[in-house]
Scaffold this active site. Structure first.
Site, PDB file in Angstrom:
ATOM      1  CD  GLU A  57      -2.906  -1.164   2.352  1.00 48.24           C
ATOM      2  OE1 GLU A  57      -2.621  -0.514   3.385  1.00 48.24           O
ATOM      3  OE2 GLU A  57      -3.981  -1.761   2.207  1.00 48.24           O
ATOM      4  CD  GLU A  93      -3.530  -6.533   3.467  1.00 48.44           C
ATOM      5  OE1 GLU A  93      -4.223  -5.897   4.292  1.00 48.44           O
ATOM      6  OE2 GLU A  93      -2.337  -6.285   3.258  1.00 48.44           O
TER       7      GLU A  93
END
Length: 435
Positions: free
Chosen positions: A75, A220
């Protein structure tokens, strides 16, 4: 632990040899990762990228680890990073993929990205209006085209829970998959949950970037079980029940019906994770700190929920707890400083509003804080003193639904079970949907 639960794919957040070596010969496919703090070095120097691949991928494959992907960062374009990785992520991705190719490995480099890299405008919040974030749009187009050229997927982390947590007006039922919320209509498509809407916003963004058929992997997805009023076992079980049924039935989304690959986050709770995003961050695990499953779920596609197989042979420290010594009333003035100290060095997140230990009395809160610090310090007697404000007892101090834990035996004192070596693994449901 992984084998007992039929897990054959995991996603790691680094390439730590102690963890990765546990997967050798296991048949478990692994996604290794270049941490964010290594992106600059591998992005600026191709030799560093080649060294990283040699040391962390080639050697592990030769040792019997089945490596399929390398995650370049995690991220890296989060707004909270203030652009720290914007100029180095793409060079790092290119250098790692070229190093993998140069080593003759059939391994793909990917960049796991948060769903905040794309969005729809506030005045038209529907998937078809979605596109990559304006500040990184040009960069994202370059990245997705490079990934597509190398037959690598777009890896995206989608968290319906965070939509709920971050917006007090967000409809609760839109987070789940049972159709209990008002649907969203968009160009003939009907969206009954935020996951589908979010996923298809990415599909539209990829279309506009020129790669409409690019494969997407959910890197995720999950629901925390503590640390907030809506982070609890009841909602987590409801979320996973709906999501796993969706995966098992190959429903997909309105724009991408059919098979979907997704990794569940996470395997085990992480009691040292940063709580800056929220106290729930330490409670994403399907298992507790000592390898016990939290709730029944259906990973086997047989239509019946059952508890996952927990870790066997876990060894604990003695059954003793550190609690508030109410007899030392003359020292009460020292309490605030003592509690602040222990909660800055141990995990007091279950004491927060709406959390599992929120209902404790004033004295109960103090006892929980003292005990969690005592256990974190491996029951060192010096960690249960505070000038006489604390004492050690042998009667279980747990109260109602609030568990006062007992520490497991330190890994430095024994060989730990495989399940506890895997504290940073991310459980995947891919293996249950390919057959």
């Amino acid at each position: 632990m992984l084998a007992a639960n039929g897990v054959d794919r995991v996603k790691l957040f680094d390439a730590d040899p102690w963890t990765v070596s546990a997967l050798a010969g296991s048949g478990v496919q692994a996604m290794l990762a270049v941490p964010n703090d290594h992106l600059a070095s591998v992005g600026r120097d191709p030799r560093r990228a080649r060294d990283w691949v040699r040391d962390n991928v080639t050697r592990n494959i030769e040792a019997g680890v089945d490596v399929r992907y390398v995650a370049v960062g995690n991220e890296p374009f989060l707004k909270s990073y203030n652009g720290s990785f914007i100029n180095i992520t793409f060079p790092a991705l290119k250098n790692i993929q070229r190093a993998l190719d140069g080593a003759g490995l059939q391994v793909k480099a990917v960049v796991p990205l948060n769903a905040d890299v794309y969005n729809s405008p506030d005045n038209n919040p529907v998937p078809s209006a979605g596109n990559f974030r304006r500040d990184i749009d040009t960069l994202m187009v370059s990245i997705v085209n490079f990934l597509h050229m190398n037959d690598a997927p777009f890896v995206v982390n989608i968290y319906p829970y965070l939509s709920l947590y971050q917006n007090p007006n967000f409809p609760l039922n839109f987070s789940f998959f049972d159709g209990g919320s008002k649907p969203v209509y968009d160009k003939g498509m009907v969206y009954t949950n935020v996951f589908d809407a979010n996923f298809d916003t990415l599909v539209w963004s990829l279309r506009k970037a020129g790669v409409p058929d690019m494969k997407i992997v959910v890197g995720e997805i999950g629901w925390p079980t503590d640390g907030d009023k809506r982070a609890n076992v009841k909602y987590a079980q409801k979320f996973y029940d709906g999501f796993l049924k969706k995966i098992a039935k190959n429903i997909g989304t309105p724009l991408r019906p059919g098979h979907m690959d997704a990794y569940l986050f996470a395997l085990i709770d992480e009691n040292q994770k940063s709580v800056l995003p929220g106290r729930f961050e330490r409670h994403w695990g399907l298992f507790t700190y000592d390898g016990k499953p939290k709730f029944p779920m259906d990973l086997s596609r047989n239509g019946q929920n059952s508890y996952l197989v927990g870790v066997e042979g876990v060894q604990y420290l003695p059954s003793q707890w550190c609690v508030f010594n109410k007899d030392e009333k003359d020292k009460y003035r020292e309490l605030p400083a003592s509690v602040n100290y222990v909660c800055s060095n141990a995990d007091c997140t279950p004491l927060g509003y709406g959390s599992s230990c929120n209902g404790l009395s004033h004295d109960g809160n103090i006892s929980y804080a003292f005990n969690i610090y005592f256990q974190t310090m491996d029951q060192d007697v010096r960690a249960c003193s505070f000038g006489g404000l604390a004492k050690i007892v042998t009667a279980n101090a747990s109260q109602g639904g609030c568990v006062f834990p007992v520490q497991i035996l330190s890994a430095s004192e024994r060989v730990v079970p495989l399940g506890l070596l895997a504290a940073f693994l991310v459980l995947s449901v891919v293996m249950f949907i390919l057959m």
